[in-house]
Each structure stands twice: as C-alpha cells, then as structure tokens.
Design an enzyme around this catalytic site. Structure first.
Site, PDB file in Angstrom:
ATOM      1  N   ILE A 109      36.524  -7.805  -3.590  1.00 44.94           N
ATOM      2  CA  ILE A 109      36.915  -8.035  -4.978  1.00 44.94           C
ATOM      3  C   ILE A 109      36.470  -6.847  -5.814  1.00 44.94           C
ATOM      4  O   ILE A 109      35.331  -6.373  -5.695  1.00 44.94           O
ATOM      5  CB  ILE A 109      36.263  -9.322  -5.547  1.00 44.94           C
ATOM      6  N   LYS A 110      37.383  -6.351  -6.661  1.00 43.71           N
ATOM      7  CA  LYS A 110      37.064  -5.270  -7.584  1.00 43.71           C
ATOM      8  C   LYS A 110      37.690  -5.612  -8.923  1.00 43.71           C
ATOM      9  O   LYS A 110      38.868  -5.945  -9.000  1.00 43.71           O
ATOM     10  CB  LYS A 110      37.608  -3.940  -7.081  1.00 43.71           C
ATOM     11  N   GLU A 111      36.889  -5.535  -9.982  1.00 40.48           N
ATOM     12  CA  GLU A 111      37.370  -5.843 -11.320  1.00 40.48           C
ATOM     13  C   GLU A 111      37.118  -4.629 -12.209  1.00 40.48           C
ATOM     14  O   GLU A 111      36.018  -4.075 -12.222  1.00 40.48           O
ATOM     15  CB  GLU A 111      36.625  -7.064 -11.852  1.00 40.48           C
ATOM     16  N   PHE A 160      41.331  -6.905  -8.453  1.00 37.11           N
ATOM     17  CA  PHE A 160      41.919  -6.822  -7.121  1.00 37.11           C
ATOM     18  C   PHE A 160      41.132  -7.765  -6.225  1.00 37.11           C
ATOM     19  O   PHE A 160      39.916  -7.641  -6.106  1.00 37.11           O
ATOM     20  CB  PHE A 160      41.829  -5.401  -6.557  1.00 37.11           C
TER      21      PHE A 160
END
Length: 132
Positions: A84-86, A106
């Site tokens: 997870i990427k924010e 993502f």
C-alpha cells in the site's frame, strides 16, 4: 463533500517485482520518461522515498490536472508487506480548483504470478460558507 474514484488494473508480473517499482522512487523516473510530453521534471525535495518524502513535479505549460506548472506531493503511507502506498497533494493540481484534500492510494491484492493494482483517488471539498 467527499468523493472517491477507483480504478483497477491487473499486472501480469509477480507482486514483489511490481512493488519494487510502485513502492520506490523508480515510479517517478518512469512517469517522467513516459509522460515527457507533460512532465518536464520530477525532483526529490525531501526524504529518501519513504514516508514523508516530498516530490516536486514541474509540468510543461501547466498541463494535466491543473493550471500551474508545479505540483508538490508527499508520501504519507508506505506498507511494503501489504503493498500500500498513499500520496497526498500539498500544492497545485486539484487543490487549485478548490479541493481541500487530494490523495492517491495504490493498493494491491496479490496472486502468485500477477498483481491486481487498485488506484484510489480521494477528494474532499468543503462547502463555501460566506462570512456574515
């Protein structure tokens, strides 16, 4: 008002390999190269690619999501185990159009030989309240 836009893409590459791109600064290099008609350059202003990293995107002629030529983005979440990427907009882009918050997240669900990448846009617009 809060809004959310979702977009799913299946990538036929192992999640661990795909995440090497999405979970790092390599994605910025590919964006700059692949969108060279829109993105003049992407500069690392702060950080090493982890949480707190700030990137400055310089657009050609204020194209894309905004009228200005500069966008500032900060990585606020990176989870290399859950993939997870924010990323949060700090300046420019949809913020210029009156949105109070603009984030891109993502997320992936993994399979052995492929990865389902979910791109989520989170938008927040506070109603305009005139002073009395």
């Amino acid at each position: 008002m809060f809004g959310e836009i979702l977009h799913d893409v299946e990538v036929d590459v192992a999640a661990s390999q795909t995440w090497k791109l999405y979970g790092s600064l390599e994605l910025a290099k590919i964006i700059q190269k692949g969108l060279s008609h829109m993105v003049e350059k992407i500069e690392l202003l702060e950080g090493d690619g982890g949480v707190g990293t700030i990137l400055q995107l310089t657009l050609i002629g204020g194209q894309g999501e905004c009228r200005s030529k500069l966008l500032l983005k900060r990585f606020i979440t990176i989870d290399n185990e859950k993939y997870i990427k924010e990323v949060e907009a700090l300046e420019g882009g949809l913020l210029e159009l009156g949105f109070n918050q603009y984030r891109v997240c993502f997320e992936s669900s993994t399979q052995k030989l492929s990865m389902m990448l979910k791109k989520k846009l989170l938008l927040l617009l506070q109603p305009y309240l005139p002073y009395n």
